[in-house]
Write a protein that holds these residues in place. Structure first.
Motif, mmCIF file in Angstrom:
data_model
loop_
_atom_site.group_PDB
_atom_site.id
_atom_site.type_symbol
_atom_site.label_atom_id
_atom_site.label_comp_id
_atom_site.label_asym_id
_atom_site.label_seq_id
_atom_site.Cartn_x
_atom_site.Cartn_y
_atom_site.Cartn_z
ATOM 1 N N UNK A 9 13.252 -7.998 -10.157
ATOM 2 C CA UNK A 9 13.012 -8.509 -8.803
ATOM 3 C C UNK A 9 12.041 -9.690 -8.739
ATOM 4 N N UNK A 10 11.460 -10.079 -9.876
ATOM 5 C CA UNK A 10 10.390 -11.078 -9.867
ATOM 6 C C UNK A 10 10.789 -12.462 -9.419
ATOM 7 N N UNK A 11 12.087 -12.774 -9.418
ATOM 8 C CA UNK A 11 12.514 -14.105 -8.984
ATOM 9 C C UNK A 11 12.623 -14.226 -7.464
ATOM 10 N N UNK A 12 12.462 -13.119 -6.747
ATOM 11 C CA UNK A 12 12.514 -13.171 -5.282
ATOM 12 C C UNK A 12 11.402 -14.072 -4.748
ATOM 13 N N UNK A 13 11.705 -14.773 -3.689
ATOM 14 C CA UNK A 13 10.696 -15.606 -3.036
ATOM 15 C C UNK A 13 9.638 -14.739 -2.361
ATOM 16 N N UNK A 14 10.058 -13.660 -1.694
ATOM 17 C CA UNK A 14 9.161 -12.776 -0.952
ATOM 18 C C UNK A 14 9.156 -11.402 -1.613
ATOM 19 N N UNK A 15 7.957 -10.907 -1.922
ATOM 20 C CA UNK A 15 7.809 -9.573 -2.486
ATOM 21 C C UNK A 15 6.724 -8.847 -1.712
ATOM 22 N N UNK A 16 6.683 -7.523 -1.845
ATOM 23 C CA UNK A 16 5.638 -6.785 -1.141
ATOM 24 C C UNK A 16 5.314 -5.500 -1.878
ATOM 25 N N UNK A 17 4.099 -5.007 -1.642
ATOM 26 C CA UNK A 17 3.713 -3.748 -2.251
ATOM 27 C C UNK A 17 2.214 -3.623 -2.405
ATOM 28 N N UNK A 18 1.816 -2.681 -3.278
ATOM 29 C CA UNK A 18 0.424 -2.554 -3.668
ATOM 30 C C UNK A 18 0.126 -3.533 -4.789
ATOM 31 N N UNK A 19 -0.879 -3.220 -5.568
ATOM 32 C CA UNK A 19 -1.261 -4.144 -6.638
ATOM 33 C C UNK A 19 -0.581 -3.824 -7.965
ATOM 34 N N UNK A 20 0.147 -2.700 -8.037
ATOM 35 C CA UNK A 20 0.655 -2.193 -9.298
ATOM 36 C C UNK A 20 1.489 -3.146 -10.119
ATOM 37 N N UNK A 21 2.333 -3.962 -9.470
ATOM 38 C CA UNK A 21 3.225 -4.850 -10.232
ATOM 39 C C UNK A 21 2.673 -6.261 -10.394
ATOM 40 N N UNK A 22 1.491 -6.528 -9.844
ATOM 41 C CA UNK A 22 1.013 -7.913 -9.816
ATOM 42 C C UNK A 22 0.670 -8.466 -11.197
ATOM 43 N N UNK A 23 0.155 -7.630 -12.094
ATOM 44 C CA UNK A 23 -0.145 -8.131 -13.436
ATOM 45 C C UNK A 23 1.127 -8.553 -14.153
ATOM 46 N N UNK A 24 2.180 -7.734 -14.051
ATOM 47 C CA UNK A 24 3.450 -8.090 -14.701
ATOM 48 C C UNK A 24 4.089 -9.310 -14.046
#
Length: 423
Positions: free
Chosen positions: A217-232
């Motif tokens: 999903x990382x190529x999406x322009x808009x993402x949302x969530x907590x901080x868990x996936x931000x490092x990756x």
């Protein structure tokens, strides 16, 4: 490193913003945190920018307006991706703000879909079969169900979003996430047929799941969530390994802890601090409200009684006592506490305290606003999601701002030790 702003993150409160910033910095991104939308044209060398708002409990219309202002600022910086950061326990009720904010961001960016990914396994927040769990317990059965501001009575993320959002949700369960990226995309294409816009809820049970979510999903322009996936996501966007050089966490000067959170984690951290023999002072909201106590009266007594020791000033109390206080008026009590603690932070800084640790999201927002710093460099983390922050306007100060539920039992002791320069 890129010369472009790779990711612009808008967070729903200040501790959520520092949480997000710490995970982005961990990926090797040059990360700046701003307290509100920057008003100046000053330029910063950064790969990631995080804007802290107060939309978690703000009136919905204002929350949407403020979030869009932040998004438009990111667009002016040509941000490649927009990330809406909210609490890892989703923090929402049927008329909550997460859905309206995400709808508005999708519409503003003219995007068809985004993900909803609040999980943070390292802190016990996981998503399985589309349901959010806290330390293995469904959200609506966890202690968070009795949160004083945003009680959480549902754990199914799709059902949480339905009353809030104009657009439907599609669950991407663990079984589906085991497939290849192409297989997952085919599943989404089939499930989203006929839908104008939609949200995807990927299962996220283990820390390692973050890499797969970022890949798919990382190529999406808009993402949302907590901080868990931000490092990756940070690794994906800038291609830099962990361990990038960070500003020093240590500085000279005394340390102080200010706690407004009443979470179980913070109450335990207060107990450990006191048992270690440090000085502590509890402030009484009733005395603040009737004018018996003021920060100007409390502070000289604290300085004299602490005799040079590290200091803890707290209003934190048990759920039973909090309920009694709320009978006086929830807003009145909260405002009195936030004002007192933020005033005490300013008094401490004036008297040479350079290490300021704050517990509680709303409390942290009040402290940073009162201190008046607008931009921060992000340093190493005391605990997952809780970094040391250095005001760009005053690099001698070290701020540590934690959400009430974050941190180890000895968190306050760790924070004071890590921020102290060895003599």
């Amino acid at each position: 490193m890129s010369d472009k702003l790779l990711i612009g993150c808008v967070a729903d409160d200040f501790t959520g913003a520092s949480d997000a910033a710490s995970f982005l910095a961990k990926s090797g991104m040059r990360t700046m945190l701003f307290n509100g939308v920057p008003k100046t044209e000053q330029s910063y060398e950064m790969d990631a920018a995080v804007i802290a708002l107060k939309t978690r409990t703000e009136e919905t219309g204002k929350a949407v307006e403020d979030s869009l202002e932040a998004v438009k600022w990111f667009q002016k910086q040509d941000a490649c991706h927009i990330y809406s950061k909210y609490c890892s326990t989703f923090d929402s009720t049927p008329d909550g703000n997460i859905g309206p904010i995400l709808d508005a961001i999708l519409d503003e960016c003219k995007e068809k879909s985004s993900i909803i990914c609040p999980a943070l396994p390292v802190n016990g927040r996981t998503v399985s079969q589309g349901k959010l769990y806290v330390n293995g317990v469904p959200l609506d059965e966890s202690p968070m169900k009795n949160h004083p501001l945003t009680p959480m009575w549902e754990s199914d993320l799709g059902k949480l979003m339905e009353p809030q959002s104009k657009y439907p949700c599609i669950k991407v369960t663990e079984e589906i996430m085991k497939g290849s990226k192409e297989e997952i995309e085919q599943y989404i294409a089939k499930e989203s047929q006929g839908k104008e816009k939609f949200y995807l809820i990927p299962d996220y049970v283990k820390d390692e799941d973050a890499a797969k979510i970022a890949e798919v999903f990382g190529d999406m322009k808009v993402l949302s969530g907590g901080s868990g996936i931000l490092t990756e996501l940070g690794k994906k966007y800038c291609g830099k390994a962990e361990g990038a050089a960070m500003p020093s966490s240590a500085t000279e000067g005394r340390g102080i802890v200010l706690a407004g959170s009443c979470s179980q984690a913070t109450l335990e951290q207060i107990r450990v601090f006191q048992e270690a023999g440090h000085y502590s002072c509890k402030i009484d909201p009733v005395k603040l409200l009737d004018g018996t106590d003021t920060p100007e009266r409390i502070w000289p007594c604290v300085l004299e009684e602490s005799q040079g020791k590290e200091i803890l000033i707290y209003s934190s109390d048990t759920p039973e006592q909090v309920k009694k206080m709320q009978d006086i008026g929830k807003e009145k009590v909260a405002n009195a506490i936030e004002k007192a603690i933020s005033d005490l932070a300013v008094l401490a800084e004036k008297d040479g305290f350079r290490r300021i640790i704050v517990a509680g999201g709303e409390t942290s927002g009040a402290v940073t606003k009162k201190m008046g710093y607008d931009a921060y460099l992000i340093g190493e983390s005391i605990a997952p999601g809780v970094p040391v922050m250095i005001p760009a306007e005053n690099p001698q100060i070290r701020l540590v701002l934690k959400s009430g539920n974050f941190g180890q039992p000895d968190f306050f002791l760790r924070a004071l030790k890590m921020t102290a320069k060895e003599k």
